[in-house]
Write a protein that holds these residues in place. Structure first.
Motif, PDB file in Angstrom:
ATOM      1  N   SER A 127       0.833  -1.210   0.000  1.00 40.47           N
ATOM      2  CA  SER A 127       0.000   0.000   0.000  1.00 40.47           C
ATOM      3  C   SER A 127       0.862   1.252   0.000  1.00 40.47           C
ATOM      4  O   SER A 127       0.539   2.240  -0.668  1.00 40.47           O
ATOM      5  N   ASN A 128       1.974   1.214   0.730  1.00 46.67           N
ATOM      6  CA  ASN A 128       2.869   2.373   0.759  1.00 46.67           C
ATOM      7  C   ASN A 128       3.567   2.601  -0.566  1.00 46.67           C
ATOM      8  O   ASN A 128       3.860   3.744  -0.927  1.00 46.67           O
ATOM      9  N   LEU A 129       3.836   1.547  -1.299  1.00 44.76           N
ATOM     10  CA  LEU A 129       4.407   1.723  -2.642  1.00 44.76           C
ATOM     11  C   LEU A 129       3.436   2.505  -3.518  1.00 44.76           C
ATOM     12  O   LEU A 129       3.830   3.442  -4.229  1.00 44.76           O
ATOM     13  N   PHE A 130       2.159   2.149  -3.451  1.00 46.51           N
ATOM     14  CA  PHE A 130       1.156   2.865  -4.243  1.00 46.51           C
ATOM     15  C   PHE A 130       0.984   4.302  -3.751  1.00 46.51           C
ATOM     16  O   PHE A 130       0.910   5.235  -4.552  1.00 46.51           O
ATOM     17  N   MET A 131       0.908   4.510  -2.443  1.00 54.06           N
ATOM     18  CA  MET A 131       0.658   5.857  -1.933  1.00 54.06           C
ATOM     19  C   MET A 131       1.847   6.783  -2.187  1.00 54.06           C
ATOM     20  O   MET A 131       1.657   7.942  -2.560  1.00 54.06           O
ATOM     21  N   THR A 132       3.043   6.287  -2.010  1.00 57.36           N
ATOM     22  CA  THR A 132       4.219   7.108  -2.291  1.00 57.36           C
ATOM     23  C   THR A 132       4.244   7.502  -3.764  1.00 57.36           C
ATOM     24  O   THR A 132       4.515   8.655  -4.099  1.00 57.36           O
ATOM     25  N   THR A 133       3.920   6.562  -4.616  1.00 58.11           N
ATOM     26  CA  THR A 133       3.850   6.864  -6.051  1.00 58.11           C
ATOM     27  C   THR A 133       2.762   7.898  -6.320  1.00 58.11           C
ATOM     28  O   THR A 133       2.996   8.874  -7.049  1.00 58.11           O
ATOM     29  N   ALA A 134       1.595   7.719  -5.725  1.00 61.00           N
ATOM     30  CA  ALA A 134       0.488   8.660  -5.939  1.00 61.00           C
ATOM     31  C   ALA A 134       0.850  10.071  -5.494  1.00 61.00           C
ATOM     32  O   ALA A 134       0.498  11.051  -6.154  1.00 61.00           O
ATOM     33  N   TRP A 135       1.557  10.187  -4.382  1.00 63.56           N
ATOM     34  CA  TRP A 135       1.879  11.501  -3.843  1.00 63.56           C
ATOM     35  C   TRP A 135       3.056  12.172  -4.534  1.00 63.56           C
ATOM     36  O   TRP A 135       3.111  13.405  -4.606  1.00 63.56           O
ATOM     37  N   TYR A 136       4.008  11.397  -5.036  1.00 61.88           N
ATOM     38  CA  TYR A 136       5.266  12.004  -5.470  1.00 61.88           C
ATOM     39  C   TYR A 136       5.677  11.762  -6.917  1.00 61.88           C
ATOM     40  O   TYR A 136       6.663  12.337  -7.367  1.00 61.88           O
ATOM     41  N   TRP A 137       4.965  10.945  -7.687  1.00 64.84           N
ATOM     42  CA  TRP A 137       5.397  10.651  -9.060  1.00 64.84           C
ATOM     43  C   TRP A 137       5.514  11.922  -9.891  1.00 64.84           C
ATOM     44  O   TRP A 137       6.384  12.052 -10.729  1.00 64.84           O
ATOM     45  N   HIS A 138       4.646  12.874  -9.639  1.00 62.60           N
ATOM     46  CA  HIS A 138       4.546  14.076 -10.472  1.00 62.60           C
ATOM     47  C   HIS A 138       5.585  15.138 -10.155  1.00 62.60           C
ATOM     48  O   HIS A 138       5.689  16.126 -10.895  1.00 62.60           O
ATOM     49  N   VAL A 139       6.373  14.973  -9.096  1.00 65.19           N
ATOM     50  CA  VAL A 139       7.409  15.977  -8.792  1.00 65.19           C
ATOM     51  C   VAL A 139       8.757  15.600  -9.396  1.00 65.19           C
ATOM     52  O   VAL A 139       9.733  16.329  -9.247  1.00 65.19           O
ATOM     53  N   ARG A 140       8.782  14.495 -10.078  1.00 61.90           N
ATOM     54  CA  ARG A 140      10.004  14.036 -10.745  1.00 61.90           C
ATOM     55  C   ARG A 140      10.362  15.003 -11.879  1.00 61.90           C
ATOM     56  O   ARG A 140       9.500  15.488 -12.588  1.00 61.90           O
ATOM     57  N   GLY A 141      11.629  15.312 -12.031  1.00 60.44           N
ATOM     58  CA  GLY A 141      12.081  16.103 -13.161  1.00 60.44           C
ATOM     59  C   GLY A 141      12.276  17.585 -12.906  1.00 60.44           C
ATOM     60  O   GLY A 141      12.587  18.324 -13.830  1.00 60.44           O
ATOM     61  N   ALA A 166      -6.153  13.634 -10.793  1.00 56.98           N
ATOM     62  CA  ALA A 166      -6.936  12.489 -11.262  1.00 56.98           C
ATOM     63  C   ALA A 166      -6.094  11.212 -11.309  1.00 56.98           C
ATOM     64  O   ALA A 166      -6.535  10.143 -10.858  1.00 56.98           O
ATOM     65  N   ILE A 167      -4.897  11.315 -11.841  1.00 61.62           N
ATOM     66  CA  ILE A 167      -4.009  10.151 -11.906  1.00 61.62           C
ATOM     67  C   ILE A 167      -3.639   9.689 -10.491  1.00 61.62           C
ATOM     68  O   ILE A 167      -3.668   8.488 -10.191  1.00 61.62           O
ATOM     69  N   SER A 168      -3.332  10.633  -9.624  1.00 60.38           N
ATOM     70  CA  SER A 168      -2.957  10.286  -8.251  1.00 60.38           C
ATOM     71  C   SER A 168      -4.111   9.614  -7.513  1.00 60.38           C
ATOM     72  O   SER A 168      -3.894   8.657  -6.758  1.00 60.38           O
ATOM     73  N   TRP A 169      -5.337  10.073  -7.716  1.00 61.16           N
ATOM     74  CA  TRP A 169      -6.492   9.418  -7.094  1.00 61.16           C
ATOM     75  C   TRP A 169      -6.638   7.986  -7.588  1.00 61.16           C
ATOM     76  O   TRP A 169      -6.944   7.089  -6.817  1.00 61.16           O
ATOM     77  N   GLY A 170      -6.414   7.789  -8.879  1.00 60.95           N
ATOM     78  CA  GLY A 170      -6.487   6.439  -9.432  1.00 60.95           C
ATOM     79  C   GLY A 170      -5.453   5.514  -8.813  1.00 60.95           C
ATOM     80  O   GLY A 170      -5.749   4.356  -8.483  1.00 60.95           O
ATOM     81  N   ILE A 171      -4.250   6.020  -8.628  1.00 58.50           N
ATOM     82  CA  ILE A 171      -3.187   5.227  -8.000  1.00 58.50           C
ATOM     83  C   ILE A 171      -3.523   4.962  -6.530  1.00 58.50           C
ATOM     84  O   ILE A 171      -3.355   3.846  -6.027  1.00 58.50           O
ATOM     85  N   ALA A 172      -4.046   5.990  -5.851  1.00 55.44           N
ATOM     86  CA  ALA A 172      -4.358   5.866  -4.425  1.00 55.44           C
ATOM     87  C   ALA A 172      -5.481   4.869  -4.165  1.00 55.44           C
ATOM     88  O   ALA A 172      -5.534   4.272  -3.080  1.00 55.44           O
ATOM     89  N   LEU A 173      -6.357   4.646  -5.122  1.00 55.66           N
ATOM     90  CA  LEU A 173      -7.409   3.650  -4.953  1.00 55.66           C
ATOM     91  C   LEU A 173      -6.801   2.279  -4.630  1.00 55.66           C
ATOM     92  O   LEU A 173      -7.282   1.575  -3.744  1.00 55.66           O
ATOM     93  N   PHE A 174      -5.734   1.931  -5.320  1.00 53.56           N
ATOM     94  CA  PHE A 174      -5.072   0.653  -5.053  1.00 53.56           C
ATOM     95  C   PHE A 174      -4.460   0.641  -3.654  1.00 53.56           C
ATOM     96  O   PHE A 174      -4.443  -0.397  -2.987  1.00 53.56           O
ATOM     97  N   GLU A 175      -3.965   1.790  -3.207  1.00 52.63           N
ATOM     98  CA  GLU A 175      -3.407   1.882  -1.858  1.00 52.63           C
ATOM     99  C   GLU A 175      -4.483   1.551  -0.830  1.00 52.63           C
ATOM    100  O   GLU A 175      -4.249   0.773   0.099  1.00 52.63           O
ATOM    101  N   TYR A 176      -5.661   2.129  -0.995  1.00 52.80           N
ATOM    102  CA  TYR A 176      -6.749   1.869  -0.053  1.00 52.80           C
ATOM    103  C   TYR A 176      -7.173   0.407  -0.088  1.00 52.80           C
ATOM    104  O   TYR A 176      -7.530  -0.166   0.944  1.00 52.80           O
ATOM    105  N   CYS A 177      -7.165  -0.197  -1.265  1.00 48.84           N
ATOM    106  CA  CYS A 177      -7.547  -1.610  -1.403  1.00 48.84           C
ATOM    107  C   CYS A 177      -6.574  -2.535  -0.680  1.00 48.84           C
ATOM    108  O   CYS A 177      -6.904  -3.690  -0.407  1.00 48.84           O
ATOM    109  N   LEU A 178      -5.399  -2.043  -0.365  1.00 51.98           N
ATOM    110  CA  LEU A 178      -4.410  -2.819   0.374  1.00 51.98           C
ATOM    111  C   LEU A 178      -4.323  -2.392   1.847  1.00 51.98           C
ATOM    112  O   LEU A 178      -4.189  -3.234   2.732  1.00 51.98           O
TER     113      LEU A 178
END
Length: 115
Positions: free
Chosen positions: A10-24, A39-51
């Motif tokens: 779940s933390n892998l998904f949440m970290t990705t949801a929160w920080y993927w967009h600050v890369r670069g 929108a993309i982050s919410w989609g990723i975070a859904l998987f975090e909640y499912c775990l």
């Protein structure tokens, strides 16, 4: 063990949801439309909640307190973020990160002592 594994995932998904967009750097961040990032982050975070929700339920059913679940999640989040920060965001790891990790691990020790 199931609780810890689910919390790690779940933390892998949440970290990705929160920080993927600050890369670069700032220019790359500015080029990404905020509503699209949300929108993309919410989609990723859904998987975090499912775990995370099953992890907390399983942990509770196995005798973990809410405090133990939370501090374990925070310790896992710190490890996951440290790896993400270095591997994905290409930011260096400093002694401050390690000191913070040691403090969180001490908190884990306090909450699980005698359990």
């Amino acid at each position: 063990m199931t609780t810890v594994l689910l919390l790690v995932l779940s933390n892998l998904f949440m970290t990705t949801a929160w920080y993927w967009h600050v890369r670069g750097g700032a220019q790359a961040v500015e080029a990404r439309p905020l509503m699209l990032v949300i929108a993309i982050s919410w989609g990723i975070a859904l998987f975090e909640y499912c775990l995370a929700v099953p992890a907390n339920r399983i942990g509770t059913l196995n005798g973990w307190s809410a405090g133990q679940l939370k501090i374990a999640q925070e310790a896992i989040a710190l490890v996951v973020f440290g790896v993400f920060m270095v591997v994905v965001l290409k930011e260096p790891l400093h002694w401050r990160h390690l000191a913070a990790f040691a403090c969180i691990m001490a908190a884990v020790g306090f909450l699980f002592t005698g359990k």
